[in-house]
Design an enzyme around this catalytic site. Structure first.
Site, PDB file in Angstrom:
ATOM      1  N   GLN A 282      31.135  32.081  62.543  1.00 47.93           N
ATOM      2  CA  GLN A 282      32.306  32.786  63.101  1.00 47.93           C
ATOM      3  C   GLN A 282      31.834  33.759  64.180  1.00 47.93           C
ATOM      4  OE1 GLN A 282      35.245  32.767  63.913  1.00 47.93           O
ATOM      5  NE2 GLN A 282      36.530  33.662  62.327  1.00 47.93           N
ATOM      6  N   GLN A 283      32.599  33.870  65.262  1.00 41.65           N
ATOM      7  CA  GLN A 283      32.255  34.806  66.342  1.00 41.65           C
ATOM      8  C   GLN A 283      33.460  35.706  66.579  1.00 41.65           C
ATOM      9  OE1 GLN A 283      29.626  32.313  69.348  1.00 41.65           O
ATOM     10  NE2 GLN A 283      31.595  31.328  69.038  1.00 41.65           N
ATOM     11  N   TYR A 284      33.196  36.998  66.688  1.00 41.00           N
ATOM     12  CA  TYR A 284      34.296  37.942  66.822  1.00 41.00           C
ATOM     13  C   TYR A 284      34.392  38.558  68.214  1.00 41.00           C
ATOM     14  CZ  TYR A 284      34.824  37.841  61.755  1.00 41.00           C
ATOM     15  OH  TYR A 284      35.049  37.439  60.481  1.00 41.00           O
TER      16      TYR A 284
ATOM     17  N   ARG B  58      39.126  38.998  57.429  1.00 40.23           N
ATOM     18  CA  ARG B  58      38.271  39.947  56.695  1.00 40.23           C
ATOM     19  C   ARG B  58      38.329  41.369  57.225  1.00 40.23           C
ATOM     20  NH1 ARG B  58      33.587  35.520  56.763  1.00 40.23           N
ATOM     21  NH2 ARG B  58      34.940  34.854  58.476  1.00 40.23           N
TER      22      ARG B  58
ATOM     23  N   LYS C 267      49.132  34.623  57.451  1.00 37.31           N
ATOM     24  CA  LYS C 267      48.539  33.273  57.473  1.00 37.31           C
ATOM     25  C   LYS C 267      47.912  33.000  56.116  1.00 37.31           C
ATOM     26  CE  LYS C 267      44.629  32.213  59.756  1.00 37.31           C
ATOM     27  NZ  LYS C 267      43.908  31.430  58.748  1.00 37.31           N
ATOM     28  N   THR C 268      48.141  31.786  55.616  1.00 40.98           N
ATOM     29  CA  THR C 268      47.576  31.416  54.315  1.00 40.98           C
ATOM     30  C   THR C 268      46.675  30.183  54.456  1.00 40.98           C
ATOM     31  OG1 THR C 268      49.541  30.058  53.922  1.00 40.98           O
ATOM     32  CG2 THR C 268      49.533  32.258  52.954  1.00 40.98           C
TER      33      THR C 268
ATOM     34  N   ASP D 145      44.906  14.057  60.444  1.00 42.30           N
ATOM     35  CA  ASP D 145      44.793  12.669  59.998  1.00 42.30           C
ATOM     36  C   ASP D 145      45.855  11.842  60.718  1.00 42.30           C
ATOM     37  OD1 ASP D 145      44.120  10.385  58.450  1.00 42.30           O
ATOM     38  OD2 ASP D 145      43.604  11.688  56.760  1.00 42.30           O
TER      39      ASP D 145
ATOM     40  N   LYS E 172      45.584  22.998  59.149  1.00 41.82           N
ATOM     41  CA  LYS E 172      44.796  22.230  60.144  1.00 41.82           C
ATOM     42  C   LYS E 172      44.865  20.733  59.865  1.00 41.82           C
ATOM     43  CE  LYS E 172      41.477  25.862  61.375  1.00 41.82           C
ATOM     44  NZ  LYS E 172      41.644  26.865  60.346  1.00 41.82           N
TER      45      LYS E 172
ATOM     46  N   SER F 167      37.031  29.463  67.320  1.00 43.58           N
ATOM     47  CA  SER F 167      36.207  30.663  67.461  1.00 43.58           C
ATOM     48  C   SER F 167      34.773  30.419  67.017  1.00 43.58           C
ATOM     49  CB  SER F 167      36.801  31.789  66.605  1.00 43.58           C
ATOM     50  OG  SER F 167      36.830  31.388  65.241  1.00 43.58           O
TER      51      SER F 167
ATOM     52  N   ASP G  59      43.098  35.209  53.294  1.00 51.00           N
ATOM     53  CA  ASP G  59      42.189  34.181  52.759  1.00 51.00           C
ATOM     54  C   ASP G  59      41.664  34.590  51.382  1.00 51.00           C
ATOM     55  OD1 ASP G  59      42.645  32.942  55.150  1.00 51.00           O
ATOM     56  OD2 ASP G  59      40.804  33.660  56.090  1.00 51.00           O
TER      57      ASP G  59
END
Ligand code: S5P
Length: 478
Positions: A428-430, A449, A279-280, A315, A312, A370, A257
């Site tokens: 965000q939850q880890y 991250r 992943k981009t 539509d 994601k 998440s 990211d």
């Protein structure tokens, strides 16, 4: 303060309070089952601390509401959860039911006290879940008088397989906190030494209740290796991914990211040997170009990883077709995998599929998220799984927080994973790699991250790779 932050701060404070009043204890305890445990929850003491008890009841309520569960009544598992259910009932004006524990001994006595309509739903409230058997027993009593039980909420989930077992019984369990989060909080505040935390993690690892009464397909899901699942599945991208995971011994996807092509390419080259997938988020890149795509593809070939564009799509079919094929990014030309929300209905897949299938591309459906308070739960998640089952020529799995399907061809990918850290202050939850793979049964962990913010991303990626692959190997042999 944002709602999500407030909630995690409150959970953190509550866990510290529970530690202080010795509702959570560390040492050497003999459990009811005869097993020796290094951790013990004695929530009975909370009746002596009304402020804490009230906070537990409020957090149970909020956790339930966040999950979207619908219910007409609440019922606490006797005895510790009885006052908790009472507070939830009284404060939120939802009728309560009481399950008699001793009914069996008095044959004719009513098992469930309180008024209810047959066919109406009841939420079960519990203090601690280990194997889930007490919740199940209570559900059986409620169901025996015509009530419907689909949801339960618990203060502490010991993370020993109870959630999974309850899911098999058709009950979705939400918890305020699990053992792993509790340990992280207590470590953060230096309430316990790391050696004790590790001892508890070991205990949980070695004392997880296996899912029961599995139909044969579930058994095979449990013991199949990535290679075997690759052989079983039909889609070329899923086959390729399983092959890479097996040969590179990596079930790690790194989420790049980052906002410039140079940063992404540098990261891809550094972490490439350790990942099965990169992943981009292509729309955050400031200098996107065709050369970038070419360089990234070269790196993917050199290091053997797949590219997953986390676009994601959400539509109508016609619009997502353009978003996938056209515009600046022409995603379909280079991303092996994309993902989509099921929210718009099957049209989103029909549209994407028309572009992707000819190019041998695959899609993941976002079945759970998440982030705190997200709405991808319950019926939505179930409907998403059904949609995936109906589009297996294109959908190869899920972005989820737990195993949702027994079909060995479906790959479950779980984001929100870090070795340390509870959240990011933005919802965000880890969970840890171990929790993601062993407890939640993820096939692939997605780490952003935790890797790219590390001063040494290659070494960080290696640590995540080892942790996640060891967890997978544990699952294979246990
Ligand atoms: O539920 C989700 C789904 C996704 S795809 N939660 C997520 O965090 N993600 C993505 O995973 C998110 O967009 C981000 O790219 C990555 C997680 O990053 P991290 O830095 O929090 O590990």
């Amino acid at each position: 303060m944002r709602q999500a932050d407030k909630m995690s701060d409150r959970v953190e404070k509550l866990m510290l309070d529970l530690f202080d009043i010795e509702a959570v204890k560390f040492g050497d305890f003999t459990l009811k089952s005869g097993i020796q445990s290094p951790i013990y929850f004695d929530l009975r003491v909370i009746v002596s601390y009304p402020v804490i008890m009230n906070e537990v009841a409020e957090l149970l309520w909020e956790t339930t509401k966040t999950s979207g569960a619908k219910f007409a009544t609440v019922c606490g598992v006797p005895y510790t959860a009885l006052p908790l259910a009472t507070l939830m009932s009284a404060h939120h004006d939802v009728p309560m039911l009481i399950r008699r524990k001793e009914a069996k001994d008095y044959g004719t006595k009513k098992m469930i006290e309180g008024k209810f309509e047959p066919g109406s739903s009841c939420l079960i409230v519990e203090d601690v879940v280990t194997s889930g058997s007490s919740v199940k027993e209570t559900a059986e009593s409620l169901e025996s008088v015509g009530l419907v039980v689909t949801d339960a909420v618990v203060l502490l989930d010991r993370e020993q397989g109870g959630k999974q077992k309850l899911r098999e019984a058709g009950i979705a369990l939400q918890s305020i906190c699990g053992t792993s989060q509790l340990l992280r909080i207590l470590r953060k505040h230096e309430k316990i030494p790391e050696s004790v935390a590790e001892q508890v993690r070991d205990f949980v690892r070695n004392n997880t209740f296996p899912p029961s009464q599995e139909p044969p397909v579930k058994k095979s899901r449990k013991i199949l290796s990535y290679r075997e699942r690759g052989d079983l599945c039909q889609h070329p991208v899923a086959k390729q991914l399983f092959g890479i995971m097996e040969s590179k011994k990596s079930n790690l996807a790194v989420s790049a990211d980052l906002c410039t092509t140079a940063q992404i390419l540098k990261l891809a080259d550094e972490v490439g040997p350790h990942i099965c997938m990169l992943k981009t988020h292509v729309d955050i890149i400031s200098d996107f170009s065709a050369e970038f795509v070419q360089s990234l593809t070269e790196l993917a070939n050199r290091h053997e990883f797949l590219i997953f564009e986390d676009r994601k799509f959400a539509d109508i079919g016609s619009t997502v077709q353009h978003q996938y094929r056209d515009g600046l990014f022409q995603i379909a030309d280079w991303a092996h995998l994309i993902n989509a929300h099921s929210l718009p209905g099957a049209g989103v897949l029909e549209g994407l599929k028309q572009v992707g299938l000819g190019k041998q591309r695959a899609c993941l459906l976002i079945a759970e998220m998440s982030s705190q308070g997200n709405l991808a739960t319950g019926e939505y998640t179930k409907a998403t799984v059904k949609m995936a089952e109906e589009h297996q020529d294109f959908v190869v799995g899920f972005i989820s927080q737990s195993q949702l399907s027994d079909n060995p061809a479906f790959i479950h990918m779980t984001p929100g994973v870090q070795l340390s850290g509870l959240g990011d202050g933005l919802g965000q939850q880890y969970v840890s790699p171990w929790d993601a793979v062993v407890t939640r049964r993820a096939d692939v962990i997605i780490v952003g991250r935790g890797v790219y913010k590390d001063p040494d991303p290659a070494t960080a990626a290696q640590s995540y790779q080892t942790a996640a692959f060891q967890a997978y190997q544990h699952r294979l042999t246990n």
